[in-house]
Design a protein around this motif. Structure first.
Motif, PDB file in Angstrom:
ATOM      1  N   MET A   1       0.873  -1.150   0.005  1.00  0.00           N
ATOM      2  CA  MET A   1       0.087   0.090  -0.165  1.00  0.00           C
ATOM      3  C   MET A   1       0.972   1.317  -0.087  1.00  0.00           C
ATOM      4  N   ALA A   2       0.309   2.333  -0.606  1.00  0.00           N
ATOM      5  CA  ALA A   2       1.071   3.492  -0.616  1.00  0.00           C
ATOM      6  C   ALA A   2       0.929   4.440   0.494  1.00  0.00           C
ATOM      7  N   ARG A   3       2.031   5.241   0.645  1.00  0.00           N
ATOM      8  CA  ARG A   3       1.742   6.332   1.490  1.00  0.00           C
ATOM      9  C   ARG A   3       1.375   7.990   0.897  1.00  0.00           C
ATOM     10  N   ILE A   4       0.191   8.223   1.167  1.00  0.00           N
ATOM     11  CA  ILE A   4      -0.474   9.334   0.313  1.00  0.00           C
ATOM     12  C   ILE A   4      -0.864  10.567   1.091  1.00  0.00           C
ATOM     13  N   VAL A   5      -0.208  11.706   0.492  1.00  0.00           N
ATOM     14  CA  VAL A   5      -0.396  12.868   1.165  1.00  0.00           C
ATOM     15  C   VAL A   5      -1.521  13.755   0.499  1.00  0.00           C
ATOM     16  N   LEU A   6      -2.353  14.221   1.342  1.00  0.00           N
ATOM     17  CA  LEU A   6      -3.398  15.053   0.778  1.00  0.00           C
ATOM     18  C   LEU A   6      -3.500  16.591   1.499  1.00  0.00           C
ATOM     19  N   SER A   7      -3.975  17.317   0.658  1.00  0.00           N
ATOM     20  CA  SER A   7      -4.139  18.827   0.956  1.00  0.00           C
ATOM     21  C   SER A   7      -5.104  19.396  -0.037  1.00  0.00           C
ATOM     22  N   SER A   8      -5.641  20.422   0.690  1.00  0.00           N
ATOM     23  CA  SER A   8      -6.569  21.216  -0.222  1.00  0.00           C
ATOM     24  C   SER A   8      -6.705  22.881   0.333  1.00  0.00           C
ATOM     25  N   ASP A   9      -7.535  23.386  -0.329  1.00  0.00           N
ATOM     26  CA  ASP A   9      -7.836  24.857   0.125  1.00  0.00           C
ATOM     27  C   ASP A   9      -9.130  24.879   0.843  1.00  0.00           C
ATOM     28  N   HIS A  10      -9.693  25.936   1.352  1.00  0.00           N
ATOM     29  CA  HIS A  10     -10.995  25.852   2.210  1.00  0.00           C
ATOM     30  C   HIS A  10     -11.975  25.358   1.215  1.00  0.00           C
ATOM     31  N   ALA A  11     -12.205  25.734  -0.080  1.00  0.00           N
ATOM     32  CA  ALA A  11     -13.073  25.391  -0.751  1.00  0.00           C
ATOM     33  C   ALA A  11     -13.264  23.607  -0.934  1.00  0.00           C
ATOM     34  N   ALA A  12     -12.414  22.725  -0.379  1.00  0.00           N
ATOM     35  CA  ALA A  12     -12.373  21.455  -0.781  1.00  0.00           C
ATOM     36  C   ALA A  12     -12.097  20.667   0.517  1.00  0.00           C
ATOM     37  N   ILE A  13     -12.246  21.326   1.654  1.00  0.00           N
ATOM     38  CA  ILE A  13     -12.050  20.448   2.937  1.00  0.00           C
ATOM     39  C   ILE A  13     -12.743  19.217   2.960  1.00  0.00           C
ATOM     40  N   ASP A  14     -14.201  19.404   2.881  1.00  0.00           N
ATOM     41  CA  ASP A  14     -15.138  18.231   2.976  1.00  0.00           C
ATOM     42  C   ASP A  14     -14.722  17.123   1.965  1.00  0.00           C
ATOM     43  N   LEU A  15     -14.630  17.360   0.793  1.00  0.00           N
ATOM     44  CA  LEU A  15     -14.226  16.470  -0.127  1.00  0.00           C
ATOM     45  C   LEU A  15     -12.634  15.758   0.165  1.00  0.00           C
ATOM     46  N   ARG A  16     -11.726  16.488   0.512  1.00  0.00           N
ATOM     47  CA  ARG A  16     -10.367  16.148   0.792  1.00  0.00           C
ATOM     48  C   ARG A  16     -10.559  14.892   1.906  1.00  0.00           C
ATOM     49  N   GLN A  17     -11.470  15.354   3.207  1.00  0.00           N
ATOM     50  CA  GLN A  17     -11.549  14.496   4.208  1.00  0.00           C
ATOM     51  C   GLN A  17     -12.232  13.330   3.966  1.00  0.00           C
ATOM     52  N   ALA A  18     -13.218  13.320   2.988  1.00  0.00           N
ATOM     53  CA  ALA A  18     -13.874  11.983   2.363  1.00  0.00           C
ATOM     54  C   ALA A  18     -12.913  11.181   1.700  1.00  0.00           C
ATOM     55  N   ILE A  19     -11.920  11.706   0.883  1.00  0.00           N
ATOM     56  CA  ILE A  19     -10.929  11.090   0.339  1.00  0.00           C
ATOM     57  C   ILE A  19     -10.214  10.221   1.063  1.00  0.00           C
ATOM     58  N   ALA A  20      -9.542  10.996   2.180  1.00  0.00           N
ATOM     59  CA  ALA A  20      -8.754  10.579   3.206  1.00  0.00           C
ATOM     60  C   ALA A  20      -9.223   9.285   3.717  1.00  0.00           C
TER      61      ALA A  20
END
Length: 146
Positions: A1-20
């Motif tokens: 499995m991979a180690r994956i970094v996620l980041s976003s701006d304020h407009a995408a917090i909810d989607l980023r958290q769902a992806i995480a």
């Protein structure tokens, strides 16, 4: 499995958290570097921060999200060693991995819904680089870097 970094701006917090959550449930190690508060923030610094982790080898892959995916992708691609593409469909996500050996994916939270975004993420993560003639082209891209 991979180690994956996620980041976003304020407009995408909810989607980023769902992806995480989604990719953690699939067994990947997630490094979510935020932000966590909805105050307006600048996507270039978040795209760069995630890209630097991938370029340094601290993370295998990165996923960045802003309103359209375009701005955060542009910032990430300024970091040497990064090949980030914006995808709004699974075919493009497979192709940027298979043919371009992309190490980062950008998504637009105002462009794709959560269901499609998770399908795009899965296509990106599940597709290996094909190598061969594509490796020659990726080497040509790398040669452009400063």
């Amino acid at each position: 499995m991979a180690r994956i970094v996620l980041s976003s701006d304020h407009a995408a917090i909810d989607l980023r958290q769902a992806i995480a959550k989604h990719i953690a449930e699939k067994g990947h190690e997630v490094e979510d570097i935020g932000p966590d508060i909805p105050e307006s923030t600048h996507y270039p610094k978040h795209g760069e921060a995630a890209a630097r982790k991938v370029a340094a080898g601290d993370c295998d892959l990165g996923i960045v999200v802003c309103g359209t995916g375009q701005g955060i992708m542009m910032a990430a691609n300024k970091v040497d060693g990064i090949r980030c593409g914006v995808c709004q469909d699974t075919f493009s996500a497979r192709m940027i991995r298979a043919h371009n050996d992309a190490n980062m994916l950008a998504l637009g939270a105002r462009v794709v819904g959560e269901g499609l975004a998770l399908e795009v993420v899965d296509a990106f993560l599940d597709t290996p680089f094909e190598g061969g003639r594509h490796a020659t082209r990726v080497d040509m891209i790398k040669a452009i870097e400063g």
